[in-house]
Structure formats: C-alpha cells, structure tokens
Design a protein around this motif. Structure first.
Motif, PDB file in Angstrom:
ATOM      1  N   SER A 217      34.181  48.932  44.998  1.00 33.97           N
ATOM      2  CA  SER A 217      35.234  49.461  45.867  1.00 33.97           C
ATOM      3  C   SER A 217      36.051  48.404  46.599  1.00 33.97           C
ATOM      4  N   LEU A 218      35.462  47.262  46.936  1.00 41.43           N
ATOM      5  CA  LEU A 218      36.193  46.251  47.708  1.00 41.43           C
ATOM      6  C   LEU A 218      36.692  45.088  46.866  1.00 41.43           C
ATOM      7  N   CYS A 219      36.565  45.190  45.571  1.00 37.58           N
ATOM      8  CA  CYS A 219      37.122  44.170  44.682  1.00 37.58           C
ATOM      9  C   CYS A 219      38.635  44.348  44.616  1.00 37.58           C
ATOM     10  N   PRO A 220      39.425  43.367  45.036  1.00 39.49           N
ATOM     11  CA  PRO A 220      40.886  43.539  45.051  1.00 39.49           C
ATOM     12  C   PRO A 220      41.473  43.756  43.659  1.00 39.49           C
ATOM     13  N   TYR A 221      40.843  43.158  42.638  1.00 43.62           N
ATOM     14  CA  TYR A 221      41.341  43.325  41.272  1.00 43.62           C
ATOM     15  C   TYR A 221      41.054  44.733  40.747  1.00 43.62           C
ATOM     16  N   CYS A 222      39.915  45.286  41.159  1.00 42.29           N
ATOM     17  CA  CYS A 222      39.602  46.672  40.803  1.00 42.29           C
ATOM     18  C   CYS A 222      40.580  47.622  41.482  1.00 42.29           C
ATOM     19  N   ALA A 223      40.841  47.374  42.764  1.00 45.06           N
ATOM     20  CA  ALA A 223      41.768  48.230  43.501  1.00 45.06           C
ATOM     21  C   ALA A 223      43.152  48.197  42.865  1.00 45.06           C
ATOM     22  N   ASN A 224      43.587  47.002  42.489  1.00 46.45           N
ATOM     23  CA  ASN A 224      44.897  46.874  41.849  1.00 46.45           C
ATOM     24  C   ASN A 224      44.946  47.653  40.537  1.00 46.45           C
ATOM     25  N   PHE A 225      43.862  47.592  39.774  1.00 48.28           N
ATOM     26  CA  PHE A 225      43.818  48.303  38.496  1.00 48.28           C
ATOM     27  C   PHE A 225      43.856  49.818  38.717  1.00 48.28           C
ATOM     28  N   ILE A 226      43.090  50.285  39.701  1.00 52.16           N
ATOM     29  CA  ILE A 226      43.038  51.720  39.991  1.00 52.16           C
ATOM     30  C   ILE A 226      44.368  52.229  40.529  1.00 52.16           C
ATOM     31  N   LEU A 227      44.994  51.446  41.382  1.00 52.48           N
ATOM     32  CA  LEU A 227      46.224  51.895  42.036  1.00 52.48           C
ATOM     33  C   LEU A 227      47.466  51.717  41.171  1.00 52.48           C
ATOM     34  N   ASN A 228      47.507  50.658  40.384  1.00 51.16           N
ATOM     35  CA  ASN A 228      48.751  50.311  39.685  1.00 51.16           C
ATOM     36  C   ASN A 228      48.707  50.418  38.162  1.00 51.16           C
ATOM     37  N   GLU A 229      47.516  50.518  37.581  1.00 54.88           N
ATOM     38  CA  GLU A 229      47.407  50.566  36.130  1.00 54.88           C
ATOM     39  C   GLU A 229      46.915  51.924  35.625  1.00 54.88           C
ATOM     40  N   LEU A 230      45.787  52.387  36.156  1.00 56.30           N
ATOM     41  CA  LEU A 230      45.180  53.619  35.664  1.00 56.30           C
ATOM     42  C   LEU A 230      46.072  54.861  35.757  1.00 56.30           C
ATOM     43  N   PRO A 231      46.906  55.000  36.795  1.00 56.78           N
ATOM     44  CA  PRO A 231      47.721  56.224  36.887  1.00 56.78           C
ATOM     45  C   PRO A 231      48.612  56.490  35.685  1.00 56.78           C
ATOM     46  N   ILE A 232      48.804  55.500  34.821  1.00 56.81           N
ATOM     47  CA  ILE A 232      49.649  55.707  33.649  1.00 56.81           C
ATOM     48  C   ILE A 232      49.051  56.748  32.705  1.00 56.81           C
ATOM     49  N   ILE A 233      47.746  57.011  32.813  1.00 56.40           N
ATOM     50  CA  ILE A 233      47.136  57.989  31.913  1.00 56.40           C
ATOM     51  C   ILE A 233      47.637  59.401  32.182  1.00 56.40           C
ATOM     52  N   PHE A 234      48.269  59.600  33.328  1.00 53.66           N
ATOM     53  CA  PHE A 234      48.793  60.927  33.655  1.00 53.66           C
ATOM     54  C   PHE A 234      50.249  61.083  33.220  1.00 53.66           C
ATOM     55  N   GLU A 235      50.764  60.111  32.481  1.00 58.47           N
ATOM     56  CA  GLU A 235      52.155  60.156  32.042  1.00 58.47           C
ATOM     57  C   GLU A 235      52.249  60.334  30.525  1.00 58.47           C
ATOM     58  N   ASN A 236      53.305  61.004  30.095  1.00 57.57           N
ATOM     59  CA  ASN A 236      53.657  61.107  28.668  1.00 57.57           C
ATOM     60  C   ASN A 236      52.526  61.636  27.785  1.00 57.57           C
ATOM     61  N   GLY A 237      51.743  62.558  28.328  1.00 53.62           N
ATOM     62  CA  GLY A 237      50.725  63.226  27.527  1.00 53.62           C
ATOM     63  C   GLY A 237      49.459  62.445  27.277  1.00 53.62           C
ATOM     64  N   LEU A 238      49.313  61.266  27.884  1.00 59.17           N
ATOM     65  CA  LEU A 238      48.136  60.438  27.611  1.00 59.17           C
ATOM     66  C   LEU A 238      46.844  61.097  28.093  1.00 59.17           C
ATOM     67  N   ILE A 239      46.921  61.837  29.194  1.00 59.28           N
ATOM     68  CA  ILE A 239      45.721  62.451  29.755  1.00 59.28           C
ATOM     69  C   ILE A 239      45.093  63.445  28.781  1.00 59.28           C
ATOM     70  N   ASP A 240      45.887  63.975  27.860  1.00 55.11           N
ATOM     71  CA  ASP A 240      45.375  64.952  26.890  1.00 55.11           C
ATOM     72  C   ASP A 240      44.447  64.325  25.863  1.00 55.11           C
ATOM     73  N   ILE A 241      44.459  63.007  25.747  1.00 55.16           N
ATOM     74  CA  ILE A 241      43.613  62.354  24.739  1.00 55.16           C
ATOM     75  C   ILE A 241      42.597  61.395  25.365  1.00 55.16           C
ATOM     76  N   VAL A 242      42.507  61.391  26.702  1.00 56.44           N
ATOM     77  CA  VAL A 242      41.643  60.427  27.397  1.00 56.44           C
ATOM     78  C   VAL A 242      40.570  61.149  28.214  1.00 56.44           C
ATOM     79  N   ASP A 243      39.361  60.618  28.148  1.00 53.43           N
ATOM     80  CA  ASP A 243      38.269  61.082  29.000  1.00 53.43           C
ATOM     81  C   ASP A 243      37.879  59.915  29.911  1.00 53.43           C
ATOM     82  N   LEU A 244      38.480  59.886  31.111  1.00 52.93           N
ATOM     83  CA  LEU A 244      38.241  58.783  32.048  1.00 52.93           C
ATOM     84  C   LEU A 244      36.987  59.037  32.869  1.00 52.93           C
ATOM     85  N   ARG A 245      36.127  58.012  32.912  1.00 55.90           N
ATOM     86  CA  ARG A 245      34.924  58.073  33.738  1.00 55.90           C
ATOM     87  C   ARG A 245      34.860  56.815  34.612  1.00 55.90           C
TER      88      ARG A 245
END
Length: 252
Positions: free
Chosen positions: A39-67
């Motif tokens: 939770s306090l890793c700045p690189y993890c936070a950056n990935f969660i906040l700025n990279e991962l949300p892309i899975i909710f765009e352009n239909g990607l969430i329909d083919i991804v099982d994020l854990r």
C-alpha cells in the motif's frame, strides 16, 4: 397434430440456421491479471492510480479478471505476526485494502475504494483515508470491524501465503502477472500481454494496444520498482563486485 409437429420442426430448423448465421456466443475465458503490491509503495500507487484504470476503457474489462494481492514485500516474523517494508502504517493499509476486497468481492466495488485510499496515502493524507467511505457511499462497518479484529490478520496471512507461492518468486513490487506469466519490468505494457493472451474477438482497446506498447518502449526505458529485501541485498553485492572489477581493471 401432424401440422403442429411440422410447424415446430420448421421453427426449430429456422432457429438453428439463425444461430449459425449469427455465430456462436463468445465463450473465451477472461485473462487473469494479478497485481502483487504493497500500500505505501509509491510505484505501486502510481500503477494503481495511473495505469490500471485503463482496463475500464474500450471494452477491456470484458476480457480481464483483475485480482489484487496487498502484501508485497512484507515478511512473516512468526506464524501470526509480520512486518512491512514501509513500516507499521503499511501493514495497516495492506490490511484495510485486504478487508475491502473481502467485504466487497466485486471489482467494481473494491477497486474504486482502493484507488481512493491509495490516492489519499500517496498525497500524505494518511488520516483522511476514511473519507473514501463517504465519497463512494460505502458502509464503513465491514472494513473497520475487519481490520480492527482477527479477520484482518487472517486475510493478511492468506495474502502472505499466496505471494510466497509465486513461481518464480517475486523480486519487487509492483509484480504484475498476466495469464500466469510475470511481466517483470515490462509491467506497464500489461494491456499488450492481455490482448495477446485473449482467445476471443478482441475489444477495441486491443487494436490500440500494440501501437501504445511500441511507443512506450521508445520513450520510457525506466520502470521503477520496490525490491524485496533479499533482491536488494543481491543487487548491492553485484554493484560492489562491479565496482571492484572496474577498479581492478583500472589498476592493471
């Protein structure tokens, strides 16, 4: 009766032809996308906040099982206790986020909460993380009772075991795994790997992923990570040996 049977036969035949023309429904399995983080890793936070949300765009969430696996580089010091890389606060927030996943198993419920908490923590607003409940309209009781009780510790021990079971073992966080394969330092290109692993008709996001991956590869050669204690020690020894070898070469 014969007329009715013939009519039923024609209807069934028509439906069969209709289904063949349309094609069978997509039965391709979603691609597992696993994030091992702390939770306090700045690189993890950056990935969660700025990279991962892309899975909710352009239909990607329909083919991804994020854990999500909130444990990271924490270490067990006995059967029932542990320490975290960034101190006690990280253990607390790891537990809070584990409790959120447990309380709201659906990704659409726990991911916004974890994103909110990571945003507060990354900005140094540790004491304001509970505002995320009100902001998202969530009942705080399931999470607060969890991390204040034994269940929170049990969840952390579960994530400790799941992280320890990784093959190969993780060397740093964020540690991103797509379809069972770790992406190592290419983790920010995870969309391209998802698209390659998916066996069904690709969503529009996959048509853009290849170009985005190539572009990123040209402009971004540094993928920051937070190493485990063991990996950091090994890297330190490698650096010392490299320095000694360089100094020896100069002396000869």
């Amino acid at each position: 009766m014969a007329f009715v049977l013939r009519r039923c036969f024609y209807v069934l035949a028509y439906l069969t032809v209709f289904q063949v023309c349309l094609g069978s429904p997509n039965t391709a399995k979603k691609v597992p996308l696993d994030l091992y983080y702390e939770s306090l890793c700045p690189y993890c936070a950056n990935f969660i906040l700025n990279e991962l949300p892309i899975i909710f765009e352009n239909g990607l969430i329909d083919i991804v099982d994020l854990r999500l696996f909130p444990w990271g580089n924490a270490r067990l010091i006995s059967n029932n206790s542990f320490i975290c890389q960034h101190g006690p606060n990280e253990c607390l927030f790891n537990t809070i986020e584990a409790c959120a996943i447990d309380a709201w198993p659906n990704l659409e419920d726990h991911f916004p909460f974890i994103t909110c908490v990571e945003s507060q923590v990354s900005e140094g607003k540790y004491t304001q993380w509970e505002t995320c409940f009100k902001e998202l309209g969530l009942d705080p009781k399931p999470v607060t009772s969890c991390y204040n009780g034994e269940h929170g510790k049990k969840l952390q021990l579960k994530y400790a075991a799941l992280t320890a079971a990784l093959k190969p073992p993780h060397r740093y966080v964020p540690w991103v795994v797509v379809a069972g394969e770790p992406l190592l330092e290419d983790y920010e290109n995870f969309v391209s790997y998802i698209c390659k692993a998916y066996k069904g008709p690709p969503p529009s996001a996959c048509k853009k992923a290849s170009f985005a991956s190539v572009l990123r590869g040209k402009i971004d050669h540094y993928h920051p990570v937070s190493y485990t204690e063991q990996t950091a020690k090994m890297q330190f020894l490698v650096n010392i040996w490299s320095s000694i070898a360089s100094w020896t070469d100069q002396m000869i």
